[in-house]
Scaffold this motif. Sequence first.
Motif, PDB file in Angstrom:
ATOM      1  N   SER A  32       0.854  -1.188   0.000  1.00  0.00           N
ATOM      2  CA  SER A  32       0.000   0.000   0.000  1.00  0.00           C
ATOM      3  C   SER A  32       0.888   1.235   0.000  1.00  0.00           C
ATOM      4  O   SER A  32       1.950   1.230   0.628  1.00  0.00           O
ATOM      5  CB  SER A  32      -0.861   0.010   1.268  1.00  0.00           C
ATOM      6  OG  SER A  32      -1.503   1.262   1.434  1.00  0.00           O
ATOM      7  N   ARG A  53      -4.616  -4.320   6.579  1.00  0.00           N
ATOM      8  CA  ARG A  53      -4.846  -4.760   5.190  1.00  0.00           C
ATOM      9  C   ARG A  53      -4.331  -6.183   5.069  1.00  0.00           C
ATOM     10  O   ARG A  53      -3.236  -6.492   5.544  1.00  0.00           O
ATOM     11  CB  ARG A  53      -4.128  -3.861   4.190  1.00  0.00           C
ATOM     12  CG  ARG A  53      -4.202  -4.429   2.776  1.00  0.00           C
ATOM     13  CD  ARG A  53      -3.678  -3.485   1.734  1.00  0.00           C
ATOM     14  NE  ARG A  53      -4.606  -2.385   1.514  1.00  0.00           N
ATOM     15  CZ  ARG A  53      -4.456  -1.479   0.551  1.00  0.00           C
ATOM     16  NH1 ARG A  53      -3.428  -1.564  -0.271  1.00  0.00           N
ATOM     17  NH2 ARG A  53      -5.328  -0.500   0.413  1.00  0.00           N
ATOM     18  N   HIS A  99     -13.261  -2.219   0.947  1.00  0.00           N
ATOM     19  CA  HIS A  99     -12.261  -1.205   1.305  1.00  0.00           C
ATOM     20  C   HIS A  99     -13.060  -0.003   1.827  1.00  0.00           C
ATOM     21  O   HIS A  99     -13.185   1.032   1.163  1.00  0.00           O
ATOM     22  CB  HIS A  99     -11.459  -0.848   0.046  1.00  0.00           C
ATOM     23  CG  HIS A  99     -10.173  -0.109   0.305  1.00  0.00           C
ATOM     24  ND1 HIS A  99      -9.839   0.440   1.520  1.00  0.00           N
ATOM     25  CD2 HIS A  99      -9.133   0.161  -0.539  1.00  0.00           C
ATOM     26  CE1 HIS A  99      -8.652   1.029   1.415  1.00  0.00           C
ATOM     27  NE2 HIS A  99      -8.199   0.859   0.179  1.00  0.00           N
TER      28      HIS A  99
HETATM   29  N1   CP Z   1      -6.359   3.290  -2.957  1.00  0.00           N
HETATM   30  C1   CP Z   1      -5.521   2.464  -2.313  1.00  0.00           C
HETATM   31  O1   CP Z   1      -5.966   1.563  -1.568  1.00  0.00           O
HETATM   32  O2   CP Z   1      -4.207   2.674  -2.575  1.00  0.00           O
HETATM   33  P1   CP Z   1      -2.996   1.909  -1.909  1.00  0.00           P
HETATM   34  O3   CP Z   1      -3.066   0.472  -2.412  1.00  0.00           O
HETATM   35  O4   CP Z   1      -1.758   2.624  -2.353  1.00  0.00           O
HETATM   36  O5   CP Z   1      -3.195   1.937  -0.428  1.00  0.00           O
END
Ligand code: CP
Length: 302
Positions: A49, A101, A129
Amino acid sequence: MKNKSLISINDYTKEDYFKILDLADDFQKNPNQKLLENHIVASLFFEPSTRTRLSFETAVQRLGGKVIGFSEASNTSVSKGESLKDTILTVNKYADLIVMRHPIEGSARFASEVSDVPIINAGDGSNQHPTQCLLDLYSIRKTQGTLENLNLFLVGDLKYGRTVHSLMTAMSEFNPVFNFVSPPSLRMPQEYKDYLDEKGIKYHEYDDLNDNINNADIIYVTRVQRERFSDPMEYEKVKNAYILKNDMLDNTKPTMRIMHPLPRVNEIDTDVDANPKAYYFEQAENGVYTRMAIMALILGLK
Ligand code: CP
């Protein structure tokens, strides 16, 4: 909301959305409120992420709290075979709140069932999410002035895209028209379309981006997610299915905004970035204020 985990966008009501969006507005105007002093937030990222992890960590620091955690499980005792349950039972002794996550659908719900402290789902596989969804609602309201009666285009990987699953669910409270644009193999799953049918919400499905986007209020583009495909050949077939280019925007509404949860690969041409209709980097910024609001409300500090 106080002390309650946030696992799915369905955990919150329409009234909850507004409470979060209004507080996020307040934090955007005045971001340095030290409400989280003496609080520790654990940031457990078992999957890569950039935005979600860093905007959560920024949000905690803006609020005067402290962050512990990891950005890859290979540096933790998970690599020695420790279970998710034992990891959570340990970390909940250290932190007041856990942001997690994980690649497995349902892992966040499982964590919330064993944890003594609230869990915020920062993405569980292709499932949900919810904090991305709330920052998307914040961004839509900010750019359109309302969440009601909008014409929304969701484009790209609608099968595996957890952001579009959460967003479709939340926006269905506000009488939208949905336009789903995807290759046939990446259509919005039937269970979500059944949900819309039950609520009497209109949707259309298209294989291609076409002139219909001229009536769009929001075009929400998503990446085809290579990491979700078990067959690399299937990914190769669809990876370039949609590329939004600047000249396709000439006849779109002046108030239309292009959103993307990011990261982007090639589905929005970089020429679009300078177009005033491009909103994806402001959208990423909005994640800080929205996550400040979510944490402050869950911890009962507002
Ligand atoms: N939008 C989002 O979840 O981005 P990342 O994967 O960079 O956290």
